[in-house]
Design an enzyme around this catalytic site. Structure first.
Site: not given
Ligand code: G3P
Length: 222
Positions: A86-88
């Site tokens: 998950v890219k945050v």
């Protein structure tokens, strides 16, 4: 050094996978839009298509910016496939979300990192990857590679396990310099990966080898 490809283009991802040196894929909303992928359902289908092609991790970026929504969106992305990271974004609620995901066993890539302080926060929150955008720093006349060097020093000082993912790579020399500085990962377009192959002496050397071989074979037959 791990090689990730920075694209949502399925043909390019396949080509990099076939080359046998691919360790991951990074995408972002701009790269998805570039491929004409719009609407939640299509975006999800596209992530699944990427996961089917590669034997590697796939960074899927949230578009939410508040904590609750980042968590909801990130958990849904992580459930799609075990390859999803998950890219945050590096914002206050993003840091909180990275800590939450870390505590819940979800891998993260902290994106839009432009300073050592931001990278330090990402590591403290337990990010799996931190993505300093070195090309965009170079674009505004600052030292992108210098940031990679600073982050390496800081992470080594404290033994942080967050992997430095050099992003926004513009050319082959960025890759070489990042490798020298000890970046754990680099993500780039396919053209940059293929650019590493090229050397004129390889081309002329190969042409000579093949010509000499053909000449010797012809002489043996005569
Ligand atoms: O995926 C993030 C990053 O690599 C973006 O690169 O070329 O848009 O600065 P760029």
């Amino acid at each position: 050094m791990k090689f990730f490809i920075d694209t949502a283009n399925l043909d390019q991802i396949k080509e990099a996978q076939d080359l046998g040196v691919l360790d991951g894929v990074t995408t972002n909303p701009s790269l998805m839009a570039k491929e004409g992928i719009t609407g939640d359902e299509n975006v999800i289908k596209h992530y699944l298509a990427i996961c089917d092609i590669v034997d590697a991790n796939v960074s899927a970026e949230v578009i939410s910016t508040d904590f609750e929504s980042i968590i909801k969106e990130g958990e849904a992305l992580a459930k799609l496939n075990e390859k999803i990271v998950v890219k945050v974004p590096m914002i206050k609620d993003g840091v909180k979300a990275i800590k939450y995901f870390t505590d819940h066993g979800i891998k993260t890539n902290c994106t839009l990192v432009f300073s050592a302080g931001q990278a330090l926060l990402a590591a403290k929150a337990g990010a799996t990857f931190v993505s300093p955008f070195l090309g965009r720093l170079d674009d505004i006349g600052t030292d992108g590679l210098g940031l990679i060097e600073e982050i390496r020093l800081i992470y080594d000082n404290y033994g942080y396990e967050t992997q430095i993912l050099a992003a926004s790579i513009r050319h082959s020399m960025h890759v070489i310099e990042c490798a020298k500085l000890g970046a754990d990962v680099m993500t780039s377009p396919l053209s940059v990966i293929l650019g590493l192959l090229k050397h004129p002496l390889t081309d002329t050397g190969l042409a000579t080898f093949l010509a000499d071989h053909a000449k010797a074979a012809a002489a043996a037959k005569a």
